[in-house]
Write a protein that holds these residues in place. Structure first.
Motif, PDB file in Angstrom:
ATOM      1  N   PRO A  92       1.000  -1.149  -0.030  1.00 21.71           N
ATOM      2  CA  PRO A  92       0.052  -0.098   0.043  1.00 21.71           C
ATOM      3  C   PRO A  92       0.804   1.247  -0.059  1.00 21.71           C
ATOM      4  O   PRO A  92       0.657   2.229  -0.584  1.00 21.71           O
ATOM      5  N   GLU A  93       1.994   1.203   0.681  1.00 25.54           N
ATOM      6  CA  GLU A  93       2.943   2.252   0.799  1.00 25.54           C
ATOM      7  C   GLU A  93       3.321   2.699  -0.732  1.00 25.54           C
ATOM      8  O   GLU A  93       3.490   3.879  -1.116  1.00 25.54           O
ATOM      9  N   ILE A  94       3.551   1.743  -1.645  1.00 21.33           N
ATOM     10  CA  ILE A  94       4.003   2.064  -2.786  1.00 21.33           C
ATOM     11  C   ILE A  94       2.827   2.566  -3.829  1.00 21.33           C
ATOM     12  O   ILE A  94       3.149   3.400  -4.545  1.00 21.33           O
ATOM     13  N   ALA A  95       1.597   2.078  -3.597  1.00 21.95           N
ATOM     14  CA  ALA A  95       0.384   2.572  -4.219  1.00 21.95           C
ATOM     15  C   ALA A  95       0.559   4.167  -3.862  1.00 21.95           C
ATOM     16  O   ALA A  95       0.261   5.061  -4.701  1.00 21.95           O
ATOM     17  N   GLU A  96       0.811   4.461  -2.444  1.00 24.34           N
ATOM     18  CA  GLU A  96       0.662   5.818  -2.386  1.00 24.34           C
ATOM     19  C   GLU A  96       1.704   6.745  -2.767  1.00 24.34           C
ATOM     20  O   GLU A  96       1.573   7.691  -3.073  1.00 24.34           O
ATOM     21  N   HIS A 152     -10.784   5.889  -3.671  1.00 21.37           N
ATOM     22  CA  HIS A 152      -9.433   5.255  -4.450  1.00 21.37           C
ATOM     23  C   HIS A 152      -9.368   4.011  -4.264  1.00 21.37           C
ATOM     24  O   HIS A 152      -9.065   3.118  -5.064  1.00 21.37           O
ATOM     25  N   TRP A 153      -9.224   3.626  -2.810  1.00 17.15           N
ATOM     26  CA  TRP A 153      -8.984   2.502  -2.279  1.00 17.15           C
ATOM     27  C   TRP A 153      -9.799   1.249  -2.788  1.00 17.15           C
ATOM     28  O   TRP A 153      -9.610  -0.062  -3.037  1.00 17.15           O
ATOM     29  N   GLU A 154     -10.956   1.754  -2.754  1.00 16.23           N
ATOM     30  CA  GLU A 154     -12.182   0.845  -3.160  1.00 16.23           C
ATOM     31  C   GLU A 154     -11.645   0.204  -4.679  1.00 16.23           C
ATOM     32  O   GLU A 154     -11.786  -0.888  -5.011  1.00 16.23           O
ATOM     33  N   VAL A 155     -11.558   1.275  -5.323  1.00 16.51           N
ATOM     34  CA  VAL A 155     -11.163   0.874  -7.091  1.00 16.51           C
ATOM     35  C   VAL A 155      -9.709  -0.020  -6.766  1.00 16.51           C
ATOM     36  O   VAL A 155      -9.713  -1.028  -7.649  1.00 16.51           O
ATOM     37  N   ILE A 156      -8.888   0.407  -6.140  1.00 15.74           N
ATOM     38  CA  ILE A 156      -7.697  -0.269  -6.200  1.00 15.74           C
ATOM     39  C   ILE A 156      -7.786  -1.666  -5.888  1.00 15.74           C
ATOM     40  O   ILE A 156      -7.200  -2.582  -6.340  1.00 15.74           O
ATOM     41  N   ASN A 157      -8.662  -1.744  -4.597  1.00 16.03           N
ATOM     42  CA  ASN A 157      -8.948  -3.190  -4.221  1.00 16.03           C
ATOM     43  C   ASN A 157      -9.680  -4.082  -4.911  1.00 16.03           C
ATOM     44  O   ASN A 157      -9.392  -5.280  -5.279  1.00 16.03           O
ATOM     45  N   PHE A 158     -10.671  -3.422  -5.870  1.00 11.70           N
ATOM     46  CA  PHE A 158     -11.232  -4.160  -6.676  1.00 11.70           C
ATOM     47  C   PHE A 158     -10.479  -4.721  -7.777  1.00 11.70           C
ATOM     48  O   PHE A 158     -10.348  -5.886  -8.277  1.00 11.70           O
ATOM     49  N   VAL A 159      -9.504  -3.804  -8.370  1.00 12.10           N
ATOM     50  CA  VAL A 159      -8.586  -4.095  -9.322  1.00 12.10           C
ATOM     51  C   VAL A 159      -7.563  -5.018  -9.034  1.00 12.10           C
ATOM     52  O   VAL A 159      -7.361  -6.192  -9.818  1.00 12.10           O
ATOM     53  N   ARG A 160      -7.057  -5.049  -7.753  1.00 10.88           N
ATOM     54  CA  ARG A 160      -6.216  -5.980  -7.360  1.00 10.88           C
ATOM     55  C   ARG A 160      -6.848  -7.498  -7.245  1.00 10.88           C
ATOM     56  O   ARG A 160      -6.256  -8.744  -7.627  1.00 10.88           O
ATOM     57  N   THR A 161      -8.083  -7.541  -6.589  1.00 18.54           N
ATOM     58  CA  THR A 161      -8.863  -8.826  -6.809  1.00 18.54           C
ATOM     59  C   THR A 161      -9.144  -9.229  -7.958  1.00 18.54           C
ATOM     60  O   THR A 161      -9.229 -10.562  -8.080  1.00 18.54           O
ATOM     61  N   TYR A 162      -9.602  -8.238  -8.899  1.00 20.51           N
ATOM     62  CA  TYR A 162      -9.754  -8.970 -10.254  1.00 20.51           C
ATOM     63  C   TYR A 162      -8.613  -9.576 -10.933  1.00 20.51           C
ATOM     64  O   TYR A 162      -8.659 -10.500 -11.539  1.00 20.51           O
ATOM     65  N   TYR A 163      -7.201  -8.887 -10.362  1.00 26.79           N
ATOM     66  CA  TYR A 163      -6.345  -9.583 -11.016  1.00 26.79           C
ATOM     67  C   TYR A 163      -5.970 -10.853 -10.524  1.00 26.79           C
ATOM     68  O   TYR A 163      -5.635 -11.602 -11.199  1.00 26.79           O
ATOM     69  N   GLU A 164      -6.136 -11.095  -9.168  1.00 27.22           N
ATOM     70  CA  GLU A 164      -5.921 -12.226  -8.509  1.00 27.22           C
ATOM     71  C   GLU A 164      -6.712 -13.280  -9.374  1.00 27.22           C
ATOM     72  O   GLU A 164      -6.078 -14.589  -9.461  1.00 27.22           O
ATOM     73  N   ALA A 183      -4.166   0.505 -12.665  1.00 26.63           N
ATOM     74  CA  ALA A 183      -3.351  -0.583 -12.741  1.00 26.63           C
ATOM     75  C   ALA A 183      -2.057  -0.218 -12.237  1.00 26.63           C
ATOM     76  O   ALA A 183      -1.325  -1.063 -11.554  1.00 26.63           O
ATOM     77  N   ARG A 184      -1.456   0.685 -12.577  1.00 23.89           N
ATOM     78  CA  ARG A 184       0.011   1.321 -12.299  1.00 23.89           C
ATOM     79  C   ARG A 184       0.035   1.443 -10.889  1.00 23.89           C
ATOM     80  O   ARG A 184       0.901   0.868 -10.222  1.00 23.89           O
ATOM     81  N   ILE A 185      -1.147   2.124 -10.235  1.00 25.56           N
ATOM     82  CA  ILE A 185      -0.924   2.356  -8.870  1.00 25.56           C
ATOM     83  C   ILE A 185      -1.020   1.094  -8.021  1.00 25.56           C
ATOM     84  O   ILE A 185      -0.584   1.123  -7.042  1.00 25.56           O
ATOM     85  N   ALA A 186      -1.881   0.048  -8.532  1.00 28.19           N
ATOM     86  CA  ALA A 186      -2.184  -1.080  -7.865  1.00 28.19           C
ATOM     87  C   ALA A 186      -1.051  -2.218  -8.430  1.00 28.19           C
ATOM     88  O   ALA A 186      -1.257  -3.252  -7.677  1.00 28.19           O
ATOM     89  N   GLY A 187       0.047  -1.631  -8.836  1.00 29.83           N
ATOM     90  CA  GLY A 187       1.196  -2.556  -8.979  1.00 29.83           C
ATOM     91  C   GLY A 187       1.017  -3.636  -9.969  1.00 29.83           C
ATOM     92  O   GLY A 187       1.886  -4.541  -9.897  1.00 29.83           O
ATOM     93  N   LEU A 188       0.005  -3.489 -11.126  1.00 29.52           N
ATOM     94  CA  LEU A 188      -0.029  -4.510 -11.963  1.00 29.52           C
ATOM     95  C   LEU A 188       0.602  -4.059 -13.402  1.00 29.52           C
ATOM     96  O   LEU A 188       1.120  -3.102 -13.570  1.00 29.52           O
TER      97      LEU A 188
END
Lengths: 107, 414
Positions: free
Chosen positions: A30-34, A48-60, A95-100
């Motif tokens: 999460p620190e890197i996302a910030e 923002h975090w809702e979106v990031i978390n959705f994107v990361r779950t989708y990726y998994e 995607a960039r902020i979520a590390g993907l």
């Protein structure tokens, strides 16, 4: 006493590819996302975090980051709002902020 | 008899049907082809119709004429695919069982998904050349367009034939120059992509060509709505582009039946194995052509290479052997650039379009990623090749897998 200062990705030893995406998605925290968000001029809120978390779950689940349409249709976040949260190309920016990696959707 | 059912008699489905029935291993199989409509369109012709190049009969022919006589042909809407029962259910209640199913249902444009697009100005000041009727109406609009701003806008990627909107821009430049109106017609190309094309090297080359032709590119433009009365496009981040004549490439979606079958992604495209073309999660359903979710161009050449791969693997499938990961995302596109010239690009999942000669290294005759007259003639000749060779299932002298022979590698290929 230590004062928490904002570190840079370089100080954390995080490598980015030519387009600014994490070379190794496992490096993400999460620190890197910030930090990446700040580079993009975005201060992360709960929404923002809702979106990031959705994107990361989708990726998994799917093995790749979602397209913009997947975020709006599956994540239930209106397109207009996504552009407000992550101006200029939200799918790529999240995607960039979520590390993907870079989302497909354009060939 | 074992049953193979093909959904969709477009480029992929028709070519596959003709190729399969010629194979020795086809013995003992029965073919059913299901499609809702009876006309086969030569879709590359939609690009040239607005400029008065083709007549109706050049681009529309009955599907029936191009399918093998031994195939059972059903003209009906698919209600849903039932993989659990190994059958396809039709809207009229019929049930068609299969042992192997091939989904080749393609993709269609959905202008109704963008507010303002398909309303009272549709086919008046707002047009598309991505349908037959649209291309015919646009021909009329172009003939009477004498001055103002022509805007070409891609609503959202992915689209069929991602080079077609660029070709339209180049041809429009040529058309208005030829009519002596070019100094009174401004041409704007508004795209959601960061540049002219999806791949970096080709994007740069084509971007330069657009600049040379005085075609203005507005990149990263994601249209939210069209105001048909004020004649402007508005993006999600509040940019506006005014137009006098709008040529829209609307949102593309896969078939509704895919959504009803709950087998598609958010675009109704079927998640597909990128190398074997099996639908993900199934061992008896394949997906070919525009219906896949693959990161390959939605183009006739890709459908053709996928058919080659499927036919090769079908023999192994029949023999109970493991499928080979043969498909490499190969795509091969002629790009009309106007003034009797064209550019040819050849690429796959991993290799972006490179300069060189095609198909014979050093000899060509077609140069890659460069303008030439030979490429333009290649494109025109393809019309004949399509109807008489490709659809009929004759093998073309272009291998399914991309070849690096003849390509010039200057830098490391990513």
């Amino acid at each position: 006493m230590t004062v928490k200062t904002a570190k840079t990705l370089e100080e954390l030893g995080i490598q980015l590819d030519a387009e600014g995406f994490l070379v190794n998605p496992d490096d993400w925290t999460p620190e890197i996302a910030e930090i990446i968000a700040r580079e993009e001029g975005i201060e992360l809120t709960d929404r923002h975090w809702e979106v990031i978390n959705f994107v990361r779950t989708y990726y998994e689940e799917h093995g790749e980051p979602p397209t913009l349409r997947a975020i709006t249709k599956r994540g239930g976040i209106p397109t207009k709002e996504l552009y407000q949260l992550f101006p200029k190309g939200p799918a790529k920016k999240v995607a960039r902020i979520a590390g993907l990696g870079k989302p497909k959707g354009c060939i | 008899m074992k049953r193979l059912v093909i959904l969709g008699a477009g480029t992929a489905g028709t070519t596959l049907a003709n190729r399969l029935v010629k194979r020795p291993e086809w013995d003992g199989w029965h073919l059913t082809v299901i499609d809702a409509t009876r006309e086969h369109y030569y879709q590359p012709g939609f690009l040239l119709l607005p400029f008065g190049v083709y007549r109706k009969e050049d681009v529309v022919r009955p599907k029936r004429y191009y399918l093998p006589t031994s195939a059972e042909l059903i003209f009906a809407e698919v209600e849903r695919i039932r993989p659990d029962h190994k059958r396809v259910e039709l809207a009229d209640g019929r049930k068609v069982p299969y042992d192997v199913l091939v989904i080749a249902t393609g993709t269609d444009v959905h202008p109704e998904e963008t507010p303002g697009l398909q309303e009272h100005e549709w086919l008046r000041s707002i047009h598309t050349f991505y349908t037959f009727d649209g291309a015919v109406a646009l021909a009329r609009a172009l003939r009477t367009f004498k001055e103002g701003r022509l805007v070409i806008n891609i609503v959202e990627m992915p689209i069929k034939c991602p080079v077609a909107p660029l070709e339209f821009a180049f041809l429009a430049d040529w058309y208005f120059t030829h009519r002596g109106l070019r100094d009174r017609v401004e041409i704007v190309y508004a795209t959601p992509l960061p540049g002219a094309f999806t791949r970096p090297k080709a994007s740069e080359m084509l971007g330069n060509l657009l600049a040379e032709r005085n075609i203005k590119v507005v990149s990263e433009f994601n249209v939210m709505e069209v105001d048909p009365d004020k004649r402007l496009l508005r993006s999600y981040d509040e940019q506006e582009i005014e137009y006098d004549l709008l040529v829209s490439i609307p949102l593309h979606l896969g078939a509704e039946a895919i959504a009803r079958s709950e087998m598609g992604d958010e675009y109704n495209f079927v998640p597909t194995d990128r190398h074997t073309l099996l639908a993900k999660g199934y061992d008896d359903i394949f997906v070919l052509g525009d219906a896949t979710d693959l990161p390959a161009s939605k183009a006739g050449s890709v459908a053709h290479f996928q058919v080659d791969v499927f036919v090769e693997n079908f023999r192994r499938y029949v023999d109970g052997l493991e499928l080979l990961p043969l498909f490499d995302g190969h795509s091969n596109c002629f790009i009309e650039t106007g003034y009797g010239k064209g550019v040819l690009i050849d690429f796959n999942y991993d290799v972006e379009p490179l300069p060189g000669m095609f198909p014979l290294p050093g000899v060509g005759p077609m140069p890659l990623l460069r303008e030439s007259r030979v490429n333009h003639w290649g494109k025109l000749l393809f019309h004949w090749v399509y109807w008489n060779m490709l659809l009929r299932g004759h093998e073309l002298p272009i291998p399914a897998r991309m070849s690096m022979a003849g390509k010039e590698i200057e830098e490391a290929v990513s």
